[in-house]
Design an enzyme around this catalytic site. Structure first.
Site, mmCIF file in Angstrom:
data_model
loop_
_atom_site.group_PDB
_atom_site.id
_atom_site.type_symbol
_atom_site.label_atom_id
_atom_site.label_comp_id
_atom_site.label_asym_id
_atom_site.label_seq_id
_atom_site.Cartn_x
_atom_site.Cartn_y
_atom_site.Cartn_z
ATOM 1 N N SER A 182 32.483 -5.802 4.910
ATOM 2 C CA SER A 182 32.233 -4.963 6.050
ATOM 3 C C SER A 182 33.579 -4.098 6.451
ATOM 4 C CB SER A 182 32.243 -5.974 7.305
ATOM 5 O OG SER A 182 32.427 -5.208 8.459
ATOM 6 N N HIS A 190 28.655 -3.154 4.035
ATOM 7 C CA HIS A 190 27.969 -3.672 5.390
ATOM 8 C C HIS A 190 28.568 -2.970 6.399
ATOM 9 C CE1 HIS A 190 26.338 -7.134 7.723
ATOM 10 N NE2 HIS A 190 27.547 -6.807 8.592
ATOM 11 N N ASP A 242 28.922 -2.563 10.236
ATOM 12 C CA ASP A 242 28.801 -2.900 11.635
ATOM 13 C C ASP A 242 28.453 -2.051 12.970
ATOM 14 O OD1 ASP A 242 28.696 -5.966 11.338
ATOM 15 O OD2 ASP A 242 30.891 -5.659 10.240
ATOM 16 N N MET A 247 28.077 -1.341 16.901
ATOM 17 C CA MET A 247 28.095 -1.983 17.993
ATOM 18 C C MET A 247 28.188 -0.874 19.227
ATOM 19 S SD MET A 247 31.449 -4.508 17.324
ATOM 20 C CE MET A 247 31.371 -5.493 15.682
ATOM 21 N N HIS A 253 24.030 -3.314 9.864
ATOM 22 C CA HIS A 253 23.876 -4.251 10.806
ATOM 23 C C HIS A 253 24.020 -3.786 12.457
ATOM 24 C CE1 HIS A 253 25.871 -8.313 12.594
ATOM 25 N NE2 HIS A 253 24.768 -8.068 12.900
ATOM 26 N N MET A 297 24.186 -4.225 15.916
ATOM 27 C CA MET A 297 24.491 -4.998 17.007
ATOM 28 C C MET A 297 24.287 -4.170 18.362
ATOM 29 S SD MET A 297 27.599 -7.119 15.402
ATOM 30 C CE MET A 297 27.901 -5.707 14.085
ATOM 31 N N MET A 327 24.670 -15.562 11.454
ATOM 32 C CA MET A 327 25.966 -14.970 11.946
ATOM 33 C C MET A 327 26.683 -16.160 12.084
ATOM 34 S SD MET A 327 26.334 -11.941 12.595
ATOM 35 C CE MET A 327 28.101 -12.097 13.155
ATOM 36 N N PHE A 367 33.573 -8.835 17.074
ATOM 37 C CA PHE A 367 34.791 -8.365 16.618
ATOM 38 C C PHE A 367 35.085 -8.907 15.307
ATOM 39 C CE2 PHE A 367 34.865 -8.732 21.308
ATOM 40 C CZ PHE A 367 35.737 -7.662 21.622
ATOM 41 N N ASP A 386 27.540 -13.777 7.955
ATOM 42 C CA ASP A 386 28.347 -12.880 8.287
ATOM 43 C C ASP A 386 29.512 -13.389 9.593
ATOM 44 O OD1 ASP A 386 29.856 -10.375 9.317
ATOM 45 O OD2 ASP A 386 27.847 -9.528 10.120
HETATM 46 C C1 DX5 Z 1 31.024 -9.258 13.726
HETATM 47 C C2 DX5 Z 1 30.618 -8.377 12.517
HETATM 48 C C3 DX5 Z 1 31.165 -8.789 11.276
HETATM 49 C C4 DX5 Z 1 32.481 -9.262 11.075
HETATM 50 C C5 DX5 Z 1 33.019 -9.388 9.791
HETATM 51 O O1 DX5 Z 1 30.703 -8.810 14.828
HETATM 52 O O2 DX5 Z 1 29.103 -8.276 12.400
HETATM 53 O O3 DX5 Z 1 30.634 -8.368 9.985
HETATM 54 O O4 DX5 Z 1 33.416 -8.352 11.854
HETATM 55 O O5 DX5 Z 1 34.465 -9.394 9.901
HETATM 56 P P1 DX5 Z 1 35.186 -10.651 9.500
HETATM 57 O O6 DX5 Z 1 34.913 -11.198 8.266
HETATM 58 O O7 DX5 Z 1 36.690 -10.202 9.719
HETATM 59 O O8 DX5 Z 1 34.622 -11.811 10.246
HETATM 60 ZN ZN ZN Z 2 28.135 -7.687 10.674
#
Ligand code: DX5
Ligand code: ZN
Length: 219
Positions: free
Chosen positions: A6, A31, A33, A35, A69, A71, A143, A149, A177
């Site tokens: 990620s 990956h 992320d 948000m 992903h 969110m 998850m 975060f 994840d």
């Molecule tokens: C969380 C995310 C992740 C995550 C991965 O909201 O979906 O993909 O931050 O990072 P680490 O491995 O640092 O938890």
């Molecule tokens: Zn993720």
């Protein structure tokens, strides 16, 4: 096992060279992320960054599966933009849907764009919706932290959901994840997970290629 680093913990001014280091280290997936500050209490990046990274990956000749992903609230609105930006897999959260039928509609719209469809569940969401959706999706995302975060602690009780889903769906891609590092990596694999997301444990290291190989070298 496939590794899905990620970039949430990347240096965002050096994304091109950092994704190249991930690919050189043997990562198959990238990956992403996304948000929105609404479904989760944080904002990361969106469609234009994914589109630029796709172009940059092509320019550098990198063979990475773009794993978005989402969110975000109302993921249905963003299926087409992320498909056009170059996502290969689009994963949305079950918690954004009223029920499994609503999730089925979003899955259909992702597949209409010729993309793979994933459905994610938070640590406190039961596994049942994924059991019901298993035959209709390309990937399930369990998850192991509450999303929002990077760098949070791994929630070990989520492993049980992976075991249940693996028994139910022997051939499904199951991704986990959040909070995964070299200490808990083996336990994650033993639960039946076959696509492992690692964020800060790789991207916060100075030698990203070597940090990636520490996982991909275990296959
Ligand atoms: C969380 C995310 C992740 C995550 C991965 O909201 O979906 O993909 O931050 O990072 P680490 O491995 O640092 O938890
Ligand atoms: Zn993720």
């Amino acid at each position: 096992m496939k590794l899905a680093p990620s970039i949430l913990s990347a240096d965002f001014s050096r994304l091109g060279e950092q994704i190249e280091a991930l690919a050189r280290g043997g990562a198959e997936y990238l990956h992403l992320d996304v948000m929105d500050g609404h479904f989760v209490p944080n904002i990361s990046f969106g469609v234009p960054v994914v589109a630029s990274l796709r172009k940059e990956a092509e320019r550098r000749g990198l063979n990475l599966i773009f794993d978005a992903h989402l969110m975000i609230a109302e993921p249905a609105k963003f299926v087409a933009p992320f498909a056009e930006a170059g996502a290969d897999i689009i994963t949305f959260h079950m918690e954004t849907c009223e029920n499994v039928d609503e999730a089925r509609k979003i899955i259909d719209s992702i597949r209409t764009q010729n993309k793979k469809a994933g459905v994610a569940i938070n640590p406190d969401t039961p596994i049942e919706p994924l059991l019901r959706l298993a035959n209709h999706i390309d990937m399930a995302l369990i998850m192991s932290v509450n999303p929002g975060f990077g760098g949070q602690g791994f929630i070990a009780r989520t492993l049980e959901k992976a075991r249940i889903l693996r028994n139910h769906a022997p051939n499904l891609d199951i991704q986990m994840d959040g909070g995964i590092n070299l200490e808990n990596f083996e336990r994650v694999l033993e639960s039946g997970v076959n696509i492992v997301v690692v964020g800060s444990a790789i991207l916060s290291r100075s030698d990203i290629e070597a940090a990636t190989s520490a996982y991909t070298g275990k296959r």
